[in-house]
Design an enzyme around this catalytic site. Structure first.
Site, PDB file in Angstrom:
ATOM      1  N   SER A 104       0.811  -1.228   0.000  1.00  0.00           N
ATOM      2  CA  SER A 104       0.000   0.000   0.000  1.00  0.00           C
ATOM      3  C   SER A 104       0.839   1.271   0.000  1.00  0.00           C
ATOM      4  O   SER A 104       0.332   2.352  -0.292  1.00  0.00           O
ATOM      5  CB  SER A 104      -0.953   0.000   1.198  1.00  0.00           C
ATOM      6  OG  SER A 104      -0.227  -0.218   2.390  1.00  0.00           O
ATOM      7  N   ASP A 328      -3.197   5.294  12.037  1.00  0.00           N
ATOM      8  CA  ASP A 328      -2.330   4.989  10.903  1.00  0.00           C
ATOM      9  C   ASP A 328      -1.079   5.863  10.928  1.00  0.00           C
ATOM     10  O   ASP A 328      -1.116   7.024  10.507  1.00  0.00           O
ATOM     11  CB  ASP A 328      -3.109   5.171   9.593  1.00  0.00           C
ATOM     12  CG  ASP A 328      -2.302   4.753   8.367  1.00  0.00           C
ATOM     13  OD1 ASP A 328      -1.094   4.456   8.518  1.00  0.00           O
ATOM     14  OD2 ASP A 328      -2.875   4.727   7.257  1.00  0.00           O
ATOM     15  N   HIS A 331       1.057   4.901   6.618  1.00  0.00           N
ATOM     16  CA  HIS A 331       0.839   5.560   5.328  1.00  0.00           C
ATOM     17  C   HIS A 331       1.045   7.059   5.478  1.00  0.00           C
ATOM     18  O   HIS A 331       1.337   7.535   6.569  1.00  0.00           O
ATOM     19  CB  HIS A 331      -0.574   5.240   4.821  1.00  0.00           C
ATOM     20  CG  HIS A 331      -0.769   3.783   4.627  1.00  0.00           C
ATOM     21  ND1 HIS A 331      -1.454   3.002   5.534  1.00  0.00           N
ATOM     22  CD2 HIS A 331      -0.332   2.960   3.656  1.00  0.00           C
ATOM     23  CE1 HIS A 331      -1.429   1.737   5.119  1.00  0.00           C
ATOM     24  NE2 HIS A 331      -0.760   1.689   3.991  1.00  0.00           N
TER      25      HIS A 331
END
Ligand SMILES: *[C@@H]1O[C@H](CO)[C@@H](O)[C@H](O)[C@H]1NC(C)=O
Ligand SMILES: *[C@@H]1O[C@H](CO)[C@@H](O)[C@H](O)[C@H]1NC(C)=O
Length: 353
Positions: A104, A328, A331
């Site tokens: 990702s 998160d 990311h």
């Protein structure tokens, strides 16, 4: 001193400086060393300029209260990063196919690149999905920028007893080598255990299946398999190969010397100051660089680890998926740090031209 000697000397001095300048502007400069500087002309685009942005990365829309983190520009120590031009990029790659392969974090960079290009040219685009492949195209330029999700690069095969991660095998390579530019990445999934580990056995050598093994060793074996594939099977005159360096996470505030905050990157609003990361070099980066040094074909490392380590402030934290879904610190918000990765990609692609 004779007049002609003076002229010769002047020419000599001039060409000395000219050469240095020339080296810097055609990519001889190390873009990986530097620091983040506040620049109110940033970001390069806003998330509202990018209609196809995925909600995972749209931190502003998800309610992130601060926006100063958007206003930092990467300043290499001894030169400038060349200015990103979407038009130049698309003209240069007319009729070509560019592929991001990886986890990702590849998706993060792919998304940033498509936003940057769209902001530059405002041309009509299409987005398609075929199997595991996401295809972003600008028909007017006949350029496709694709994303293939692939956490390990080496093969995972389904067997009766569970998935087997095959450290010696890289079947997808025969498909990848048909592209014009490929940006690889793998790191993140190698450390996952328990429910987040998508394999039951790991295999290498002759009949060597293991329930588990040292993950750094597994990572290096897989990278070596990838490296051997590049050397044996890729025509690097046709296909340019990049590796997106290891993207660091910021789950442990002690790394950047914040002992009061024991939890995560939540609430971080500015980069680490200066050029050094207190947490030191990244263990994944060390392995990756060791493998890349052994490849004989030209492979360009986008050396993003240090510059990203300094950006503890640029993760979605609680403003990732639709507002709140866990934390998160892995990311990156878009716009944000992956824009700089793409500036490095741009610099490398246009080196010397
Ligand atoms: C990547 O960047 C870091 C930080 O500037 C540097 O220490 C390292 O040597 C670089 N790696 C390569 C392969 O150039
Ligand atoms: C090739 O890549 C796709 C996704 O990118 C994956 O689903 C497939 O399992 C890979 N092939 C092997 C043999 O691992």
């Amino acid at each position: 001193m004779a007049y002609s000697t003076a002229i010769a000397l002047a020419i000599c001095i001039f060409s000395l400086f000219h050469n240095i300048g020339g080296t810097l502007s055609d990519g001889g400069c190390d873009l990986s060393r530097g620091q983040w500087v506040y620049d109110p002309s940033y970001p390069l685009y806003s998330s509202t300029d990018c209609p196809f942005i995925w909600k995972e990365f749209d931190c502003q829309k998800n309610g992130r209260p601060d926006n100063e983190y958007l206003k930092y520009r990467w300043q290499p120590a001894s030169c400038q990063t060349p200015r990103f031009s979407g038009r130049r990029f698309l003209e240069r790659f007319r009729g070509k196919r560019i592929l991001f392969v990886g986890d990702s974090l590849s998706m993060n960079q792919w998304q940033s690149l498509t936003c940057m290009l769209y902001k530059s040219v405002q041309a009509k685009y299409t987005i398609n999905r075929i199997g595991g492949l996401s295809i972003f195209s600008f028909p007017a330029y006949d350029v496709s920028i694709m994303l293939s999700r692939n956490a390990f690069l080496v093969d995972t095969v389904h067997m009766r007893n569970g998935n087997v991660l095959m450290l010696d095998s890289i079947e997808n390579g025969s498909y990848w080598r048909t592209f014009d530019v490929i940006i690889f990445n793998t790191w993140h999934w190698w450390l996952h255990t328990g429910k987040k580990q998508p394999w039951a056995f790991v295999r290498y050598g002759v009949n060597n299946a293991h329930k588990d093994m040292n993950r750094m060793v597994a990572y290096e074996k897989a990278l070596n398999t990838w490296a051997r594939w590049v050397d044996s099977s890729v025509d690097t005159d046709k296909t340019k190969i990049f590796f997106q360096g290891v993207s660091p996470d910021h789950v442990n505030p002690r790394e950047w010397g914040d002992d009061a905050n024991s939890k995560s990157c939540l609430g971080e609003t500015e980069p680490v100051k200066g050029t050094q990361y207190p947490g030191g070099s990244h263990p994944g980066e060390v392995v990756l660089e060791r493998v890349l040094r052994k490849i004989s074909k030209p492979v360009h490392l986008l050396n993003i680890t240090r510059l990203s380590q300094l950006r503890k402030d640029s993760h979605p934290s609680a403003y990732g998926f639709g507002g709140h879904r866990g934390m998160d610190c892995t990311h990156w918000c878009v716009p944000g740090v992956p824009d700089t990765w793409n500036q490095l990609l741009f610099a490398a692609l246009f080196q010397g031209s």
